[in-house]
Scaffold this active site. Structure first.
Site, PDB file in Angstrom:
ATOM      1  N   GLY A  81       0.823  -1.200   0.000  1.00 22.14           N
ATOM      2  CA  GLY A  81       0.000   0.000   0.000  1.00 22.14           C
ATOM      3  C   GLY A  81       0.857   1.249   0.000  1.00 22.14           C
ATOM      4  CG  HIS A 152     -15.147  15.095 -17.527  1.00 16.91           C
ATOM      5  ND1 HIS A 152     -14.455  16.187 -17.990  1.00 16.91           N
ATOM      6  CD2 HIS A 152     -16.124  15.579 -16.719  1.00 16.91           C
ATOM      7  CE1 HIS A 152     -14.991  17.284 -17.512  1.00 16.91           C
ATOM      8  NE2 HIS A 152     -16.005  16.949 -16.727  1.00 16.91           N
TER       9      HIS A 152
END
Length: 221
Positions: A81, A152
């Protein structure tokens, strides 16, 4: 560089055997099995060879086990991680093993929603419940963690991490080695430069310079 197509690897090994490795294992196994190599176990220098680990898998040994593996038959999953100020362990391991000729699998959890126009570089991990919208670009070895939303036209540099439930609105640009904490929100078109840290719960409304740490407002008790 190894050019073996990802669906032709015979086996996969997870590097590291902590909590993140378990999550990556689940997400990898949730994918279409025809596009995934068989996971045969994990390597971790802190654990004893042969000990049971997770999902009927075992510890194969330390990193020396990888020296015995064929780089054209074995793909790696980065089970390490990432936390702020952790000395970049995940990135260092990725770069070391890439230099040795290994490839890293890109992981897309079966529950994730990823637009077909999204570009994911090698080793990106898109975990459970993630949404990535049109024309986003994610650099190599990034983590897009549980339930994060990438809107987006966002661009995320290599080795960055977006923690659970964080939201990047449209057109956000993250540099390399950026950490975005859980439930943070970065509004449209903000630029976050290399190595910056966005602490959990922050709302970022203006550009962030390299290495800067952004904290949420403190509430007086």
């Amino acid at each position: 560089m190894n050019s073996t197509p990802m669906d032709l690897y015979q086996k996969a090994i997870i590097v590291g055997a902590g909590g993140h490795a378990k999550v990556v294992c689940d997400s990898y196994m949730s994918q279409d099995s025809t596009n995934c190599a068989e996971v045969i176990g994990a390597v971790d220098p802190a654990l004893k060879i042969g000990m049971p680990w997770y999902r009927n898998l075992t510890i194969l040994g330390d990193d020396s086990e990888l020296e015995r593996q064929s780089k054209t038959q074995c793909v790696l999953l980065n089970g390490l991680g990432q936390l702020p100020h952790d000395s970049g362990i995940r990135t260092k391991v990725y770069n070391k093993l890439k230099a040795q000729g290994f490839d890293f699998a890109t992981v897309i959890d079966g529950s994730a929603v990823v637009s077909p126009s999204v570009k994911l570089d090698e080793g990106v991990q898109v975990l459970a419940g993630v949404i990535i919208q049109a024309d986003a670009q994610i650099g190599a070895n990034c983590i897009i963690n549980t339930g994060a939303q990438i809107d987006h036209d966002c661009v995320i540099g290599a080795h960055s991490s977006v923690a659970p439930r964080a939201v990047l609105c449209g057109g956000v640009r993250l540099g390399k080695n950026v950490f975005v904490g859980a439930n943070a929100v970065i509004i449209q078109n903000v630029v976050v430069e290399d190595g910056a840290v966005i602490a959990a719960g922050s709302v970022v409304t203006k550009n962030v310079f390299a290495g800067q740490v952004v904290y949420p407002p403190r509430v007086n008790q």
